[in-house]
Design a protein around this motif. Structure first.
Motif, PDB file in Angstrom:
ATOM      1  N   UNK A 208     -21.210   1.124  25.216  1.00  0.00           N
ATOM      2  CA  UNK A 208     -21.915   1.253  23.937  1.00  0.00           C
ATOM      3  C   UNK A 208     -22.456   2.670  23.738  1.00  0.00           C
ATOM      4  N   UNK A 209     -23.064   3.191  24.771  1.00  0.00           N
ATOM      5  CA  UNK A 209     -23.693   4.510  24.661  1.00  0.00           C
ATOM      6  C   UNK A 209     -22.668   5.606  24.407  1.00  0.00           C
ATOM      7  N   UNK A 210     -21.544   5.561  25.110  1.00  0.00           N
ATOM      8  CA  UNK A 210     -20.551   6.626  24.944  1.00  0.00           C
ATOM      9  C   UNK A 210     -19.774   6.496  23.638  1.00  0.00           C
ATOM     10  N   UNK A 211     -19.425   5.270  23.262  1.00  0.00           N
ATOM     11  CA  UNK A 211     -18.559   5.083  22.092  1.00  0.00           C
ATOM     12  C   UNK A 211     -19.324   4.928  20.788  1.00  0.00           C
ATOM     13  N   UNK A 212     -20.559   4.446  20.878  1.00  0.00           N
ATOM     14  CA  UNK A 212     -21.319   4.147  19.673  1.00  0.00           C
ATOM     15  C   UNK A 212     -20.813   2.918  18.936  1.00  0.00           C
ATOM     16  N   UNK A 213     -20.036   2.093  19.626  1.00  0.00           N
ATOM     17  CA  UNK A 213     -19.448   0.903  19.010  1.00  0.00           C
ATOM     18  C   UNK A 213     -20.131  -0.379  19.486  1.00  0.00           C
TER      19      UNK A 213
ATOM     20  N   UNK B 272     -16.579  -6.331  10.677  1.00  0.00           N
ATOM     21  CA  UNK B 272     -16.006  -5.001  10.473  1.00  0.00           C
ATOM     22  C   UNK B 272     -15.434  -4.832   9.071  1.00  0.00           C
ATOM     23  N   UNK B 273     -15.350  -3.600   8.595  1.00  0.00           N
ATOM     24  CA  UNK B 273     -14.667  -3.335   7.327  1.00  0.00           C
ATOM     25  C   UNK B 273     -13.180  -3.661   7.435  1.00  0.00           C
ATOM     26  N   UNK B 274     -12.571  -3.943   6.312  1.00  0.00           N
ATOM     27  CA  UNK B 274     -11.136  -4.213   6.294  1.00  0.00           C
ATOM     28  C   UNK B 274     -10.368  -3.017   6.854  1.00  0.00           C
ATOM     29  N   UNK B 275      -9.304  -3.313   7.590  1.00  0.00           N
ATOM     30  CA  UNK B 275      -8.462  -2.265   8.125  1.00  0.00           C
ATOM     31  C   UNK B 275      -8.887  -1.724   9.471  1.00  0.00           C
ATOM     32  N   UNK B 276      -9.965  -2.253  10.027  1.00  0.00           N
ATOM     33  CA  UNK B 276     -10.401  -1.795  11.341  1.00  0.00           C
ATOM     34  C   UNK B 276      -9.917  -2.763  12.414  1.00  0.00           C
ATOM     35  N   UNK B 277      -9.892  -2.281  13.638  1.00  0.00           N
ATOM     36  CA  UNK B 277      -9.266  -2.979  14.755  1.00  0.00           C
ATOM     37  C   UNK B 277     -10.297  -3.321  15.838  1.00  0.00           C
ATOM     38  N   UNK B 278     -10.036  -4.413  16.571  1.00  0.00           N
ATOM     39  CA  UNK B 278     -10.821  -4.771  17.753  1.00  0.00           C
ATOM     40  C   UNK B 278     -10.099  -4.245  18.995  1.00  0.00           C
ATOM     41  N   UNK B 279     -10.822  -3.580  19.870  1.00  0.00           N
ATOM     42  CA  UNK B 279     -10.267  -3.156  21.140  1.00  0.00           C
ATOM     43  C   UNK B 279     -10.664  -4.135  22.238  1.00  0.00           C
ATOM     44  N   UNK B 280      -9.718  -4.511  23.075  1.00  0.00           N
ATOM     45  CA  UNK B 280      -9.978  -5.420  24.187  1.00  0.00           C
ATOM     46  C   UNK B 280      -9.783  -4.651  25.490  1.00  0.00           C
ATOM     47  N   UNK B 281     -10.833  -4.591  26.295  1.00  0.00           N
ATOM     48  CA  UNK B 281     -10.745  -3.975  27.620  1.00  0.00           C
ATOM     49  C   UNK B 281     -10.644  -5.124  28.622  1.00  0.00           C
ATOM     50  N   UNK B 282      -9.561  -5.152  29.364  1.00  0.00           N
ATOM     51  CA  UNK B 282      -9.211  -6.325  30.158  1.00  0.00           C
ATOM     52  C   UNK B 282      -8.946  -5.981  31.624  1.00  0.00           C
ATOM     53  N   UNK B 283      -8.959  -7.000  32.437  1.00  0.00           N
ATOM     54  CA  UNK B 283      -8.659  -6.847  33.859  1.00  0.00           C
ATOM     55  C   UNK B 283      -7.215  -6.403  34.070  1.00  0.00           C
TER      56      UNK B 283
ATOM     57  N   UNK C  76      -8.403   6.565  22.318  1.00  0.00           N
ATOM     58  CA  UNK C  76      -7.548   7.713  22.025  1.00  0.00           C
ATOM     59  C   UNK C  76      -6.264   7.282  21.334  1.00  0.00           C
ATOM     60  N   UNK C  77      -5.732   6.133  21.728  1.00  0.00           N
ATOM     61  CA  UNK C  77      -4.482   5.623  21.152  1.00  0.00           C
ATOM     62  C   UNK C  77      -4.692   4.858  19.854  1.00  0.00           C
ATOM     63  N   UNK C  78      -5.927   4.402  19.641  1.00  0.00           N
ATOM     64  CA  UNK C  78      -6.212   3.552  18.478  1.00  0.00           C
ATOM     65  C   UNK C  78      -7.526   3.992  17.827  1.00  0.00           C
ATOM     66  N   UNK C  79      -7.503   5.070  17.066  1.00  0.00           N
ATOM     67  CA  UNK C  79      -8.740   5.572  16.463  1.00  0.00           C
ATOM     68  C   UNK C  79      -9.353   4.660  15.415  1.00  0.00           C
ATOM     69  N   UNK C  80      -8.614   3.610  15.012  1.00  0.00           N
ATOM     70  CA  UNK C  80      -9.155   2.662  14.025  1.00  0.00           C
ATOM     71  C   UNK C  80      -9.968   1.547  14.672  1.00  0.00           C
ATOM     72  N   UNK C  81     -10.126   1.565  16.004  1.00  0.00           N
ATOM     73  CA  UNK C  81     -10.962   0.554  16.677  1.00  0.00           C
ATOM     74  C   UNK C  81     -12.422   0.746  16.275  1.00  0.00           C
ATOM     75  N   UNK C  82     -13.052  -0.365  15.874  1.00  0.00           N
ATOM     76  CA  UNK C  82     -14.445  -0.292  15.415  1.00  0.00           C
ATOM     77  C   UNK C  82     -15.375  -1.188  16.225  1.00  0.00           C
ATOM     78  N   UNK C  83     -14.845  -1.944  17.178  1.00  0.00           N
ATOM     79  CA  UNK C  83     -15.662  -2.790  18.053  1.00  0.00           C
ATOM     80  C   UNK C  83     -14.831  -3.142  19.273  1.00  0.00           C
ATOM     81  N   UNK C  84     -15.516  -3.493  20.360  1.00  0.00           N
ATOM     82  CA  UNK C  84     -14.840  -3.760  21.630  1.00  0.00           C
ATOM     83  C   UNK C  84     -15.273  -5.097  22.217  1.00  0.00           C
ATOM     84  N   UNK C  85     -14.326  -5.786  22.828  1.00  0.00           N
ATOM     85  CA  UNK C  85     -14.604  -6.996  23.602  1.00  0.00           C
ATOM     86  C   UNK C  85     -14.154  -6.741  25.029  1.00  0.00           C
ATOM     87  N   UNK C  86     -15.057  -6.990  25.976  1.00  0.00           N
ATOM     88  CA  UNK C  86     -14.730  -6.851  27.399  1.00  0.00           C
ATOM     89  C   UNK C  86     -14.288  -8.213  27.905  1.00  0.00           C
TER      90      UNK C  86
END
Length: 247
Positions: free
Chosen positions: A203-208, A108-119, A180-190
């Motif tokens: 992937x389809x909805x977020x484009x990430x 990712x580019x500098x300054x971007x965030x990873x989103x974690x979707x968790x149980x 919605x809370x973190x618009x700087x998220x650029x990738x996701x880990x489930x």
């Protein structure tokens, strides 16, 4: 060339065997050997019960003796056991999809965030990140969970029977809230091993970019050499089952 087998350390909750789940048909193009870790449940592992660490070590050693090429689990919260299991075996292990966070962050580019979707976001802590080999002090992350949802309640049952549609709905709800809370998220880990069935929808909805337990398992097998069983595993306390998915 010998075919490589992935070992999976499973919770006592009965593994979900629908397509797309780790124990389901057709999820992988390689054989899988599954072993139930005595005493490990979705509830106690996600609530931080470290008393089952010895059972994870024992079962990992059994899988190694039976010739698996690499080992993972079916719960991302097991990252806290990673160091102990890694010290006990000589084959590649990756117990949690949280291990993928640093790799994804480097794309990712500098300054971007990873989103974690968790149980369960309430129970996911820095301790789990440290077990996966990184810190939120070094990698910007935010997490959202499905706790309290229909599929969360279902997956806590001894014999869970969630529907794919419910998991997709609950994962998407958490993902939308997170973005919605973190618009700087650029990738996701489930984080949860039950979430890969929702991966493509995310992937389809977020484009990430989205990484999950299937990403992790495929990487482990690709990099690992084939092995043969070392010895008899008689006398070790564990419940075993295995299957070979279609290629």
């Amino acid at each position: 060339m010998a075919q490589k087998t992935l070992g999976i350390l499973e919770l006592e909750n009965e593994a979900i065997k629908l397509p797309g789940f780790l124990a389901g048909p057709g999820t992988f193009h390689f054989p899988v050997k599954r072993i139930t870790v005595p005493g490990a449940t979705a509830k106690n592992v996600t609530e931080g019960d470290h008393s089952v660490s010895a059972a994870y070590v024992r079962c990992a050693k059994q899988l190694e003796s039976e010739g698996v090429a690499a080992i993972t689990t079916n719960c991302g919260f097991t990252s806290v056991f990673h160091a102990e299991v890694a010290a006990a075996v000589s084959i590649p292990i990756a117990l949690s999809s949280l291990i993928l966070v640093p790799q994804l962050a480097r794309t990712l580019p500098a300054g971007r965030r990873i989103g974690i979707v968790t149980f369960n976001a309430r129970n996911l802590t820095e301790h789990h990140f440290a077990g996966a080999g990184w810190s939120s002090k070094d990698i910007a992350v935010s997490a959202a969970g499905i706790e309290g949802s229909e599929s969360w309640h279902e997956m806590l049952k001894p014999v869970p029977a969630p529907t794919v549609s419910a998991i997709v709905r609950d994962v998407m709800t958490a993902t939308r809230s997170l973005l919605a809370s973190n618009p700087d998220i650029a990738a996701l880990v489930l984080e949860c091993a039950g979430f890969p069935v929702a991966g493509e929808a995310v992937r389809c909805e977020t484009g990430l970019p989205v990484a999950d337990f299937v990403t992790l398992a495929n990487t482990l097998i690709e990099m690992s050499p084939a092995r043969k069983a070392q010895r008899s595993s008689q006398g070790l306390s564990a419940t075993r089952s295995s299957f070979t998915p279609d290629a």
